[in-house]
Motif scaffolding. Structure first.
Motif, mmCIF file in Angstrom:
data_model
loop_
_atom_site.group_PDB
_atom_site.id
_atom_site.type_symbol
_atom_site.label_atom_id
_atom_site.label_comp_id
_atom_site.label_asym_id
_atom_site.label_seq_id
_atom_site.Cartn_x
_atom_site.Cartn_y
_atom_site.Cartn_z
ATOM 1 N N GLU A 71 0.857 -1.183 0.000
ATOM 2 C CA GLU A 71 0.000 0.000 0.000
ATOM 3 C C GLU A 71 0.890 1.229 0.000
ATOM 4 O OE1 GLU A 71 -2.481 1.979 -0.692
ATOM 5 O OE2 GLU A 71 -3.725 0.287 -0.060
ATOM 6 N N ILE A 72 0.462 2.271 -0.668
ATOM 7 C CA ILE A 72 1.311 3.470 -0.654
ATOM 8 C C ILE A 72 0.668 4.616 0.101
ATOM 9 C CG2 ILE A 72 0.541 4.315 -2.906
ATOM 10 C CD1 ILE A 72 3.749 4.984 -3.113
ATOM 11 N N VAL A 73 -0.642 4.654 0.129
ATOM 12 C CA VAL A 73 -1.312 5.693 0.903
ATOM 13 C C VAL A 73 -1.354 5.194 2.344
ATOM 14 C CG1 VAL A 73 -3.324 7.185 1.056
ATOM 15 C CG2 VAL A 73 -2.724 6.141 -1.112
ATOM 16 N N HIS A 74 -0.220 5.255 2.979
ATOM 17 C CA HIS A 74 -0.042 4.555 4.233
ATOM 18 C C HIS A 74 1.195 5.140 4.895
ATOM 19 C CE1 HIS A 74 0.911 1.302 6.984
ATOM 20 N NE2 HIS A 74 -0.224 0.694 6.686
ATOM 21 N N SER A 78 5.049 4.617 3.395
ATOM 22 C CA SER A 78 5.645 5.751 2.693
ATOM 23 C C SER A 78 6.894 6.228 3.430
ATOM 24 C CB SER A 78 4.628 6.878 2.495
ATOM 25 O OG SER A 78 4.083 7.291 3.712
ATOM 26 N N THR A 79 6.890 6.072 4.739
ATOM 27 C CA THR A 79 8.082 6.426 5.506
ATOM 28 C C THR A 79 9.246 5.503 5.149
ATOM 29 O OG1 THR A 79 6.592 6.985 7.295
ATOM 30 C CG2 THR A 79 8.906 6.915 7.819
ATOM 31 N N ILE A 81 9.655 3.955 2.304
ATOM 32 C CA ILE A 81 10.118 4.348 0.975
ATOM 33 C C ILE A 81 11.061 5.533 1.083
ATOM 34 C CG2 ILE A 81 9.415 5.320 -1.240
ATOM 35 C CD1 ILE A 81 6.919 3.779 -1.110
ATOM 36 N N LYS A 82 10.662 6.473 1.901
ATOM 37 C CA LYS A 82 11.506 7.652 2.056
ATOM 38 C C LYS A 82 12.895 7.242 2.550
ATOM 39 C CE LYS A 82 11.542 12.345 3.590
ATOM 40 N NZ LYS A 82 10.649 13.423 3.227
ATOM 41 N N GLN A 85 14.807 5.625 -0.300
ATOM 42 C CA GLN A 85 15.237 6.686 -1.217
ATOM 43 C C GLN A 85 16.494 7.363 -0.703
ATOM 44 O OE1 GLN A 85 14.471 8.996 -3.738
ATOM 45 N NE2 GLN A 85 12.662 8.081 -4.671
ATOM 46 N N ILE A 97 8.830 1.608 -7.992
ATOM 47 C CA ILE A 97 7.911 1.245 -6.919
ATOM 48 C C ILE A 97 6.640 0.616 -7.471
ATOM 49 C CG2 ILE A 97 6.479 2.190 -5.072
ATOM 50 C CD1 ILE A 97 8.702 4.248 -4.637
ATOM 51 N N CYS A 98 6.287 -0.519 -6.914
ATOM 52 C CA CYS A 98 5.053 -1.194 -7.312
ATOM 53 C C CYS A 98 4.195 -1.431 -6.081
ATOM 54 C CB CYS A 98 5.364 -2.533 -7.960
ATOM 55 S SG CYS A 98 6.178 -2.358 -9.541
ATOM 56 N N VAL A 99 2.922 -1.241 -6.240
ATOM 57 C CA VAL A 99 1.991 -1.415 -5.131
ATOM 58 C C VAL A 99 1.135 -2.640 -5.413
ATOM 59 C CG1 VAL A 99 0.140 -0.357 -3.821
ATOM 60 C CG2 VAL A 99 1.948 1.061 -4.771
ATOM 61 N N LEU A 282 1.013 10.483 11.544
ATOM 62 C CA LEU A 282 0.319 11.752 11.690
ATOM 63 C C LEU A 282 -0.900 11.618 12.580
ATOM 64 C CD1 LEU A 282 0.258 13.498 8.219
ATOM 65 C CD2 LEU A 282 1.556 14.079 10.257
ATOM 66 N N VAL B 73 5.793 11.047 2.121
ATOM 67 C CA VAL B 73 5.037 10.809 3.355
ATOM 68 C C VAL B 73 3.986 11.907 3.451
ATOM 69 C CG1 VAL B 73 5.206 10.349 5.811
ATOM 70 C CG2 VAL B 73 7.175 9.966 4.352
ATOM 71 N N SER B 78 0.742 10.725 -2.072
ATOM 72 C CA SER B 78 0.715 9.262 -2.182
ATOM 73 C C SER B 78 -0.577 8.815 -2.864
ATOM 74 C CB SER B 78 0.916 8.600 -0.822
ATOM 75 O OG SER B 78 -0.034 9.039 0.096
ATOM 76 N N GLN B 85 -0.334 4.834 -10.676
ATOM 77 C CA GLN B 85 -0.099 3.387 -10.733
ATOM 78 C C GLN B 85 -1.264 2.656 -11.365
ATOM 79 O OE1 GLN B 85 1.576 0.556 -9.530
ATOM 80 N NE2 GLN B 85 3.399 1.436 -8.581
#
Lengths: 339, 339
Positions: A71-74, A78-79, A81-82, A85, A97-99, A282, B73, B78, B85
DNA sequence: TATCAACACTCAAACGGTTTCGTAGCATTT
DNA sequence: AAATGCTACGAAACCGTTTGAGTGTTGATA
């Protein structure tokens, strides 16, 4: 529109051979200063950049890392991934990146798609469906092909490869210990279905902490919830049917939702009931009160995973020694517990 | 470890030429059924997959899209990635994602890195620093090189290319209109520094709505905040020095933070004061009360951007006709306004 | 019995680079 | 004068694939 210029074109223009151009641009000693200067000036002027595809083909390395996540909206992913990177960039790697959307099939397809030379290695967190099916043949296959693989967070013992995890069990243990030390007696656990590796570990930590402190384990105090079900009724019923003075949640959202439920019932957090969640995202930070959390340090996980992967990619020998790095979780004290 | 198998190895093994193998696998009429069957059986057995790098070199297309975003993030970005995607996958494209951390330099570097043949086109949201500097030469350069580019959300008129934006102004307008219709008189705006294109548009919508409804614009009701400054003091002072009965925030976080500040002061939301924010993310959804928001439909933006880009990539003619697609924002009614 | 088409292949160039090896031309040594 | 060593460059192979052109064999046709 000015198309990309190639060595061949430079060579033709300057009436030298392609190899001369190539060598001149690499500052080879074989080429005279005059020729070098001439070629370099022209290259600069025409804004020459070597074609990275051609280089990849020649060198058999793409400088790309395949990152496959559920999942990317997560916040957590996402942290990570950062973090990946951050490290990868310093080493000149890019991220593809593949989801998978937690789907087994998408995981398999994405891996196959990238394993054909597009990437030098994989960083992957196993999808829910794959964990459920307990089928890791696609992962074994890529390791058999000699493609480096690093698993993070959602891992499995079935596949021999490098791994990065957090000490989920210890994190949960420490959280429950804190709740116990604060004098709480009825400590509940909000969790997901039990086949998820991370939930399992957190569940263990929860139980261990209780046992070590002479608490009985009461299965009624454990509530399994579904990610996608946004209905709070099960949570309400859970808190209606018994008295609870502290809650550990295996993620942010369950914790926040439960906190709202009890607040609506008129309870005060943390005076009447305490909350601790996993993932310091968050939501936790902006919750009211600020949720006490077990920080999973996604960024550090990502960096660690990238470092392990790149090390494997760039090492000559095919050593079959695999490491599992454990990232220490930290308890972040918010205002949903008494400190 | 079984290494990737190539046409050459199959050819040697079966004692035919490379081209025969290639043609057999492509089901060419030039090859006899017997040979075809033999080759295909062997290829299947040895799990042959064509090397995508070699194909990229040959076909001059990578089936990769470069996505360059300021931050990962981040709920909105995202979500956009997810949208990209979704569409890109149906067309067989992969995503190479780079994060600029809002830095101009990183934006330039990442673009240069990918523009050397690694990708077929770019989808990009301009970084804050780039917007500040107002320097878009790097973007102009890639369009001049004939590499398709789609800008989204944070766009500029300086660069001729396809764009996807939301109707920020209309969104803000509708939000303020709603606050006015609810009878609010002192409507504040929480915004960021004015050089950000999106803030600018939202600011305009805010003002327009006020003017159209015979309100005076009071600059004291507008508070500019810094993303990275987590200190709530400026917000507290803002609400201390004047009476405010409604707030429009150009993002989630400022809205949530302000809501907490006034709640701490003892005000009730939405009875005493209403809130509307931009971006319908997790924060808004899990806020207490649930924040009324202007949904930017990041997913749809992503899909639209991907569609526009892939269309450009796959169209033969070099038409210089560029479109700007406007995604309609929607007001999502939460509990932070009276409905 | 030449001619010709069809068949079933192989060859070789191309994509854009890197790199090893070969060599022409010149200066130096013996 | 012949042998040797440098310098500075070019030719060609190679990475893995596609593809148009070329080739040898067969059987049918004129």
């Amino acid at each position: 529109m000015k198309k990309k210029i190639t060595l061949k074109q430079i060579a033709r223009e300057l009436e030298v051979s392609i190899s001369t151009v190539s060598k001149a641009l690499k500052d080879s000693g074989e080429i005279s200063k005059d020729t070098k200067d001439k070629i370099r000036a022209f290259a600069k002027m025409s804004n020459y950049r070597p074609n990275s595809i051609a280089l990849s083909l020649k060198n058999r390395q793409t400088k790309n890392i395949g990152v496959i996540i559920p999942e990317i909206v997560h916040h957590f992913f996402s942290t990570v991934i950062k973090g990946i990177q951050t490290y990868a960039n310093t080493k000149g790697y890019n991220l593809i990146i593949c989801v998978t959307n937690e789907s087994y099939e998408k995981e398999v397809i994405n891996i196959e798609l990238l394993a054909n030379g597009s990437i030098d290695g994989f960083i992957l967190a196993i999808s829910e469906e794959t964990e459920m099916k307990n089928n890791f043949d696609h992962l074994k296959e890529i390791t058999e092909q000699g493609i480096p693989l690093v698993l993070f967070d959602r891992v499995t013992n079935e596949v021999a490869c490098d791994k990065v995890i957090i000490d989920d069990k210890v994190g949960a243990y420490k959280a429950v210990k804190k709740l116990i030390d604060n004098g709480n007696k009825k400590i509940a656990l909000l969790t997901t279905a039990s086949y998820f590796s991370v939930s399992k570990e957190r569940d263990r930590g929860y139980r261990q902490a209780l046992l070590d402190n002479n608490f009985e384990i009461n299965e009624n105090l454990i509530l399994e919830l579904d990610h996608f079900d946004m209905d709070d009724t099960p949570i309400e019923e859970f808190f209606d049917k018994q008295e609870i003075d502290a809650v550990l949640s295996v993620n942010e959202t369950f914790g926040i939702r439960a906190m709202r439920v009890v607040q609506r019932k008129g309870l005060k957090v943390p005076e009447d009931i305490s909350f601790i969640g996993f993932t310091d995202g968050l939501l936790s930070r902006y919750a009211n009160p600020r949720l006490t959390t077990v920080d999973q340090h996604g960024g550090r996980m990502g960096e660690a995973a990238a470092e392990m992967l790149i090390e494997k990619i760039e090492s000559e020998e095919e050593n079959e020694i695999y490491r599992t790095e454990v990232i220490k979780s930290t308890l972040i004290e918010g205002d949903s517990t008494i400190n």
